[in-house]
Write a protein that holds these residues in place. Structure first.
Motif: not given
Length: 82
Positions: A6-23
């Protein structure tokens, strides 16, 4: 067990949010591989290899604080549950 990619686009508004989503994505038991394809200030393109159905993956990500849904313009997206 069903295996899919599955190809997805991960959407976030901060580095902290990106790290949480990646985790959340990388730590999900049903996700066998989470490959980062591109990264920008507000989003990332990833390819996910998963076991089980999309419904199962969606439920597991939701339990980890991430929302997987299909967007009419962007395709499959992952964002923080609000």
């Amino acid at each position: 067990t069903e295996v899919g990619e599955l190809s997805v686009t991960v959407l976030y508004s901060s580095l902290r949010e990106w790290r949480g989503l990646k985790r959340a994505v990388a730590g999900a038991a049903l996700i066998q591989d989470a490959r980062l394809d591109a990264l920008s200030r507000r989003g990332a393109a990833m390819t996910l290899v998963h076991r089980g159905s999309l419904e199962q993956v969606t439920a597991e990500l939701a339990a980890r604080g991430a929302q997987l849904e299909e967007d009419a313009d962007l395709g499959w997206t992952v964002r923080s549950r609000r």
